[in-house]
Scaffold this active site. Structure first.
Site, mmCIF file in Angstrom:
data_model
loop_
_atom_site.group_PDB
_atom_site.id
_atom_site.type_symbol
_atom_site.label_atom_id
_atom_site.label_comp_id
_atom_site.label_asym_id
_atom_site.label_seq_id
_atom_site.Cartn_x
_atom_site.Cartn_y
_atom_site.Cartn_z
ATOM 1 N N THR A 75 2.960 8.395 2.627
ATOM 2 C CA THR A 75 3.840 8.402 3.798
ATOM 3 C C THR A 75 5.232 8.895 3.442
ATOM 4 O O THR A 75 5.843 9.664 4.197
ATOM 5 C CB THR A 75 3.907 6.983 4.396
ATOM 6 O OG1 THR A 75 2.608 6.622 4.869
ATOM 7 C CG2 THR A 75 4.896 6.920 5.546
ATOM 8 N N LYS A 80 3.793 -7.226 -1.911
ATOM 9 C CA LYS A 80 4.837 -6.372 -1.341
ATOM 10 C C LYS A 80 5.138 -6.758 0.106
ATOM 11 O O LYS A 80 6.253 -6.583 0.588
ATOM 12 C CB LYS A 80 4.420 -4.897 -1.432
ATOM 13 C CG LYS A 80 4.412 -4.360 -2.863
ATOM 14 C CD LYS A 80 4.250 -2.855 -2.908
ATOM 15 C CE LYS A 80 2.840 -2.393 -2.716
ATOM 16 N NZ LYS A 80 1.982 -2.621 -3.890
ATOM 17 N N LYS A 81 4.125 -7.269 0.804
ATOM 18 C CA LYS A 81 4.332 -7.658 2.203
ATOM 19 C C LYS A 81 4.909 -9.066 2.314
ATOM 20 O O LYS A 81 5.610 -9.377 3.275
ATOM 21 C CB LYS A 81 3.013 -7.562 2.970
ATOM 22 C CG LYS A 81 2.449 -6.139 3.002
ATOM 23 C CD LYS A 81 3.447 -5.135 3.547
ATOM 24 C CE LYS A 81 2.944 -3.721 3.543
ATOM 25 N NZ LYS A 81 3.946 -2.743 4.013
ATOM 26 N N SER A 121 -1.616 -6.961 -5.170
ATOM 27 C CA SER A 121 -0.651 -5.866 -5.108
ATOM 28 C C SER A 121 -0.190 -5.620 -3.672
ATOM 29 O O SER A 121 1.007 -5.520 -3.387
ATOM 30 C CB SER A 121 -1.270 -4.590 -5.691
ATOM 31 O OG SER A 121 -0.370 -3.513 -5.618
ATOM 32 N N ARG A 177 -2.655 -0.395 -14.181
ATOM 33 C CA ARG A 177 -3.984 -0.287 -13.578
ATOM 34 C C ARG A 177 -4.422 1.168 -13.482
ATOM 35 O O ARG A 177 -5.591 1.500 -13.659
ATOM 36 C CB ARG A 177 -3.992 -0.919 -12.184
ATOM 37 C CG ARG A 177 -3.997 -2.434 -12.188
ATOM 38 C CD ARG A 177 -3.660 -2.981 -10.813
ATOM 39 N NE ARG A 177 -4.596 -2.482 -9.802
ATOM 40 C CZ ARG A 177 -4.288 -2.355 -8.511
ATOM 41 N NH1 ARG A 177 -3.078 -2.661 -8.080
ATOM 42 N NH2 ARG A 177 -5.190 -1.913 -7.667
ATOM 43 N N ASP A 212 4.218 -5.503 10.346
ATOM 44 C CA ASP A 212 4.055 -4.325 9.498
ATOM 45 C C ASP A 212 2.575 -3.977 9.408
ATOM 46 O O ASP A 212 1.702 -4.757 9.788
ATOM 47 C CB ASP A 212 4.619 -4.591 8.100
ATOM 48 C CG ASP A 212 4.916 -3.302 7.320
ATOM 49 O OD1 ASP A 212 4.689 -2.197 7.867
ATOM 50 O OD2 ASP A 212 5.359 -3.411 6.160
ATOM 51 N N LYS A 213 2.323 -2.789 8.901
ATOM 52 C CA LYS A 213 0.967 -2.279 8.720
ATOM 53 C C LYS A 213 0.884 -1.636 7.345
ATOM 54 O O LYS A 213 1.851 -1.045 6.848
ATOM 55 C CB LYS A 213 0.660 -1.257 9.823
ATOM 56 C CG LYS A 213 -0.540 -0.346 9.571
ATOM 57 C CD LYS A 213 -0.088 1.019 9.066
ATOM 58 C CE LYS A 213 -1.280 1.908 8.722
ATOM 59 N NZ LYS A 213 -0.844 3.129 7.996
ATOM 60 N N HIS A 214 -0.290 -1.765 6.719
ATOM 61 C CA HIS A 214 -0.531 -1.127 5.422
ATOM 62 C C HIS A 214 -1.900 -0.474 5.459
ATOM 63 O O HIS A 214 -2.825 -0.984 6.085
ATOM 64 C CB HIS A 214 -0.482 -2.161 4.290
ATOM 65 C CG HIS A 214 -0.775 -1.583 2.942
ATOM 66 N ND1 HIS A 214 0.188 -0.966 2.182
ATOM 67 C CD2 HIS A 214 -1.929 -1.507 2.227
ATOM 68 C CE1 HIS A 214 -0.358 -0.545 1.051
ATOM 69 N NE2 HIS A 214 -1.639 -0.851 1.058
ATOM 70 N N SER A 215 -2.035 0.655 4.784
ATOM 71 C CA SER A 215 -3.322 1.331 4.672
ATOM 72 C C SER A 215 -3.696 1.459 3.204
ATOM 73 O O SER A 215 -2.823 1.666 2.350
ATOM 74 C CB SER A 215 -3.265 2.725 5.306
ATOM 75 O OG SER A 215 -4.429 3.476 4.995
#
Length: 481
Positions: A150, A217-218, A213, A198, A110-113
């Site tokens: 997204t 999630k990952k 955070s 937050r 997976d990828k996160h930005s």
């Protein structure tokens, strides 16, 4: 798949890595003021105490004022690596865990930005990785403030459904190889509560809170490899590259402690990524990239991030081979076919999906929501485009309805802007450089001034636009190939 009825925070819940079972819960409500005081004064919290705080958040025994006070104490005093790892794991175990067939283990990536302007990488990368033999259970978010989400971009495609159960996610991964879905209330509920707090307590930019955070999630996805795109620059959470590097190292190190193979790419977010900003316009540009064309900076970032993931997950021997394989999936149409399959599997009419994926740019525009009006801006002077500042552009589009200031607000999917020039290009005075798509009245004088101020011209010779990819922070066990 994990049973949807899995008890949150139960000992023995699997998260794809980590330090084993949670500690026995401590008596919570009475001790929260003492924990807040200790962290406020610069002390450490034990793993047991962090788990107790998170359990109190999930169960509702922690008052809102106590949650805000603890977040501010963490923001001001920080957390060391062990504390941050404990917080990450406690958040990850606060809800249901995703479990996949054992045979998928090396395929799950997976990828996160951290968020940017014009960042439509996920729309392209997920199907491209699926075409390369990966399984991509991408859990994404919505836009807030000046950055686009997204999920909002995908929902500009009529019929696309981001709400998928874990069981439906498994079917999508079996049939397509990728899915892009929203975070459910069953997955990492503690993070949802803390994230909302937050946002209203000025603690969004805390390194340990950001790290926990993202990785919590990952961690529930059971991944073999994860790449995180950490933005820096004028339109990023961290304007300074050194601050972004500090976050990148924290993400990589905490991920390693949880058994996650994480790499973090530092990428520049001063100029918009690509030429299109705005939900529908970004879908159109993602489709261009899936055609094997599109803006060079967007393609470069997609192929590099994908190359890192293919290498980290053992699909290829080095990053260059991975980058080439992702590029081939874009050029031979296999990534675009996976995108079409994902659209249909997540609710889009098959004829619409086919027309979107294989139609001309003009045909695609007719199939998606678009704004009623367009207005072009012209270069106020001659010169070379030194940069197009992403932040003022995004802020004006936000005012025009492309963004939301609080969760749940409606957005105008067709509002956006097309850059008609490239960084490094020579411009003559009066040349059109920006096309704004808007639904309401014409741009105001102040909006026009802000947009014109985003165009930065210089008198130097034209130059090739630099790649946004600045550096890569690798996990401790990975050698740079």
């Amino acid at each position: 798949m994990a049973d949807p009825g899995t008890t949150p925070m139960a000992p023995g819940d699997g998260s794809g890595g980590g330090s084993g079972e949670p500690p026995d819960p401590m008596p919570r409500a009475k001790q929260l003021p003492e924990l807040i005081r200790r962290k406020r004064d610069g002390g450490r919290l034990s793993e047991e105490e962090i788990w107790g705080f998170v359990r109190a958040v999930v169960e509702g025994s922690a008052q809102g004022a106590q949650i805000g006070a603890m977040l501010m104490a963490i923001r001001l005093q920080g957390m060391d690596l062990e504390e941050t790892s404990a917080l990450t794991l406690a958040l990850a175990r606060s809800g249901q865990q995703l479990e996949w067939p054992e045979a998928w283990h090396q395929q799950l990536v997976d990828k996160h930005s951290t968020g940017g302007v014009g960042d439509k990488v996920s729309l392209i990368l997920a199907p491209a990785l699926a075409a390369c033999g990966c399984k991509v259970p991408m859990i994404s978010g919505r836009g807030l403030g000046h950055t686009g989400g997204t999920l909002d971009k995908l929902e500009s495609i009529p019929g696309f459904n981001v709400i998928q159960s874990p069981q439906q996610m498994q079917v999508l991964l079996e049939q397509v190889g990728c899915c892009i879905v929203g975070q459910s209330k069953e997955l990492v509920p503690a993070d949802g509560i803390l994230y909302a707090a937050r946002d209203v307590t000025a603690t969004v930019d805390s390194l340990p809170l950001i790290t926990a955070s993202i990785l919590s999630k990952k961690a529930v996805e059971g991944l073999s490899a994860l790449v995180i795109d950490v933005k820096f620059g004028g339109a990023a959470v961290f304007p300074d590259q050194e601050q972004a590097r500090e976050l990148a190292r924290a993400l990589v190190d905490v991920g390693a402690g949880l058994g996650l193979r994480v790499a973090a790419a530092l990428t520049a977010m001063d100029n918009p990524l690509g030429r299109n900003v705005g939900h529908t316009l970004e879908v159109e540009e993602a489709l261009l990239c899936l055609d094997g064309t599109g803006p060079p900076d967007l393609r470069d970032l997609v192929t590099r991030l994908g190359g890192v993931l293919l290498w980290l997950s053992g699909h290829v021997g080095n990053q260059a081979q991975g980058t080439a394989r992702v590029a081939a999936a874009l050029d031979d149409g296999s990534a675009r076919r996976r995108f079409e399959q994902m659209l249909v599997a997540q609710g889009v009419d098959s004829n619409l999906a086919r027309s979107l994926c294989f139609g001309t740019p003009a045909q695609r525009r007719q199939l998606l929501p678009h704004a009623r009006e367009q207005e072009e801006l012209h270069a106020p002077a001659a010169g070379t485009v030194e940069s197009v500042q992403a932040l003022p552009l995004a802020l004006v589009l936000h005012e025009l309805g492309a963004g939301r200031s609080r969760a749940g607000e409606p957005i105008r999917l067709g509002v956006g802007a097309e850059l008609l020039v490239d960084v490094g290009q020579s411009l003559s005075r009066g040349t059109p450089w920006l096309r704004v798509h808007l639904d309401g009245p014409a741009l105001s004088d102040s909006q026009r001034r802000a947009l014109q101020g985003a165009l930065v011209l210089s008198d130097r010779a034209p130059f090739p636009a630099p790649s946004p990819f600045a550096e890569l922070v690798l996990p401790p066990t990975a050698a740079q190939p």
